[in-house]
Design a protein around this motif. Sequence first.
Motif, PDB file in Angstrom:
ATOM      1  N   GLY A 227       0.792  -1.220   0.000  1.00  0.00           N
ATOM      2  CA  GLY A 227       0.000   0.000   0.000  1.00  0.00           C
ATOM      3  C   GLY A 227       0.820   1.264   0.000  1.00  0.00           C
ATOM      4  O   GLY A 227       2.044   1.242  -0.166  1.00  0.00           O
ATOM      5  N   ALA A 228       0.110   2.378   0.243  1.00  0.00           N
ATOM      6  CA  ALA A 228       0.701   3.703   0.188  1.00  0.00           C
ATOM      7  C   ALA A 228       1.889   3.855   1.119  1.00  0.00           C
ATOM      8  O   ALA A 228       2.829   4.572   0.820  1.00  0.00           O
ATOM      9  CB  ALA A 228      -0.364   4.745   0.512  1.00  0.00           C
ATOM     10  N   ASP A 229       1.873   3.164   2.246  1.00  0.00           N
ATOM     11  CA  ASP A 229       2.952   3.289   3.217  1.00  0.00           C
ATOM     12  C   ASP A 229       3.967   2.153   3.098  1.00  0.00           C
ATOM     13  O   ASP A 229       4.723   1.888   4.023  1.00  0.00           O
ATOM     14  CB  ASP A 229       2.384   3.352   4.626  1.00  0.00           C
ATOM     15  CG  ASP A 229       1.435   2.188   4.906  1.00  0.00           C
ATOM     16  OD1 ASP A 229       1.278   1.302   4.028  1.00  0.00           O
ATOM     17  OD2 ASP A 229       0.852   2.162   5.994  1.00  0.00           O
ATOM     18  N   ASP A 230       3.971   1.466   1.961  1.00  0.00           N
ATOM     19  CA  ASP A 230       4.842   0.322   1.683  1.00  0.00           C
ATOM     20  C   ASP A 230       4.596  -0.867   2.610  1.00  0.00           C
ATOM     21  O   ASP A 230       5.427  -1.759   2.715  1.00  0.00           O
ATOM     22  CB  ASP A 230       6.325   0.703   1.724  1.00  0.00           C
ATOM     23  CG  ASP A 230       6.737   1.536   0.519  1.00  0.00           C
ATOM     24  OD1 ASP A 230       6.126   1.367  -0.553  1.00  0.00           O
ATOM     25  OD2 ASP A 230       7.664   2.351   0.652  1.00  0.00           O
ATOM     26  N   ALA A 231       3.448  -0.877   3.277  1.00  0.00           N
ATOM     27  CA  ALA A 231       3.085  -2.007   4.131  1.00  0.00           C
ATOM     28  C   ALA A 231       2.402  -3.074   3.286  1.00  0.00           C
ATOM     29  O   ALA A 231       1.701  -2.770   2.313  1.00  0.00           O
ATOM     30  CB  ALA A 231       2.147  -1.552   5.245  1.00  0.00           C
TER      31      ALA A 231
ATOM     32  N   TYR B 110       1.874  -2.533  -6.316  1.00  0.00           N
ATOM     33  CA  TYR B 110       1.795  -1.371  -5.434  1.00  0.00           C
ATOM     34  C   TYR B 110       0.528  -0.596  -5.748  1.00  0.00           C
ATOM     35  O   TYR B 110       0.173  -0.420  -6.905  1.00  0.00           O
ATOM     36  CB  TYR B 110       3.013  -0.465  -5.614  1.00  0.00           C
ATOM     37  CG  TYR B 110       4.241  -1.034  -4.964  1.00  0.00           C
ATOM     38  CD1 TYR B 110       4.573  -0.693  -3.654  1.00  0.00           C
ATOM     39  CD2 TYR B 110       5.046  -1.933  -5.638  1.00  0.00           C
ATOM     40  CE1 TYR B 110       5.684  -1.238  -3.041  1.00  0.00           C
ATOM     41  CE2 TYR B 110       6.169  -2.478  -5.031  1.00  0.00           C
ATOM     42  CZ  TYR B 110       6.478  -2.124  -3.733  1.00  0.00           C
ATOM     43  OH  TYR B 110       7.578  -2.669  -3.131  1.00  0.00           O
ATOM     44  N   THR B 111      -0.158  -0.150  -4.690  1.00  0.00           N
ATOM     45  CA  THR B 111      -1.356   0.660  -4.815  1.00  0.00           C
ATOM     46  C   THR B 111      -1.229   1.870  -3.905  1.00  0.00           C
ATOM     47  O   THR B 111      -0.466   1.846  -2.933  1.00  0.00           O
ATOM     48  CB  THR B 111      -2.619  -0.156  -4.441  1.00  0.00           C
ATOM     49  OG1 THR B 111      -3.763   0.698  -4.543  1.00  0.00           O
ATOM     50  CG2 THR B 111      -2.539  -0.715  -3.041  1.00  0.00           C
ATOM     51  N   ASN B 112      -1.975   2.911  -4.203  1.00  0.00           N
ATOM     52  CA  ASN B 112      -1.975   4.102  -3.351  1.00  0.00           C
ATOM     53  C   ASN B 112      -2.870   3.940  -2.133  1.00  0.00           C
ATOM     54  O   ASN B 112      -2.867   4.794  -1.253  1.00  0.00           O
ATOM     55  CB  ASN B 112      -2.415   5.328  -4.153  1.00  0.00           C
ATOM     56  CG  ASN B 112      -1.387   5.718  -5.192  1.00  0.00           C
ATOM     57  OD1 ASN B 112      -0.196   5.520  -5.003  1.00  0.00           O
ATOM     58  ND2 ASN B 112      -1.848   6.254  -6.302  1.00  0.00           N
ATOM     59  N   PHE B 113      -3.663   2.876  -2.088  1.00  0.00           N
ATOM     60  CA  PHE B 113      -4.563   2.657  -0.959  1.00  0.00           C
ATOM     61  C   PHE B 113      -3.800   2.101   0.238  1.00  0.00           C
ATOM     62  O   PHE B 113      -2.893   1.293   0.094  1.00  0.00           O
ATOM     63  CB  PHE B 113      -5.679   1.678  -1.314  1.00  0.00           C
ATOM     64  CG  PHE B 113      -6.663   2.223  -2.315  1.00  0.00           C
ATOM     65  CD1 PHE B 113      -7.451   3.315  -2.008  1.00  0.00           C
ATOM     66  CD2 PHE B 113      -6.791   1.637  -3.551  1.00  0.00           C
ATOM     67  CE1 PHE B 113      -8.354   3.829  -2.926  1.00  0.00           C
ATOM     68  CE2 PHE B 113      -7.701   2.122  -4.476  1.00  0.00           C
ATOM     69  CZ  PHE B 113      -8.478   3.231  -4.166  1.00  0.00           C
TER      70      PHE B 113
END
Length: 107
Positions: A18-22, A76-79
């Motif tokens: 996600g957005a925070d690389d998690a 990878y997603t921005n969510f």
Amino acid sequence: MPAAEVRAEEMIGTTVYGADDANVGEIGDVLLSGDGKVDAYIIDVGGFLGIGEKEVAVGSDNLAFMIDDAGHKYLYTNFSKEQLEAAPAYDESTYAEKRDEQRMMVQ
């Protein structure tokens, strides 16, 4: 890496970040449109060891596929994980009629 270069069956099981690389989940399925193009990716989010997972349909726009030197694929997603967990669940039986309600689009 262009998504067109990867077969759908190769994408299933791909880790989604996600957005925070998690790590927010993994691709559980790929939905195709009538003309054979990818309409959405079903991302399995939440749960533990496959129990309690929720399926969320995410539109293919603005998603980024990466491949490392070892050949491992990543999406990878921005969510964020929280956004995906709060999203409406994908329902195969109603998706055709409620596509716009069930399909998250990256903005």
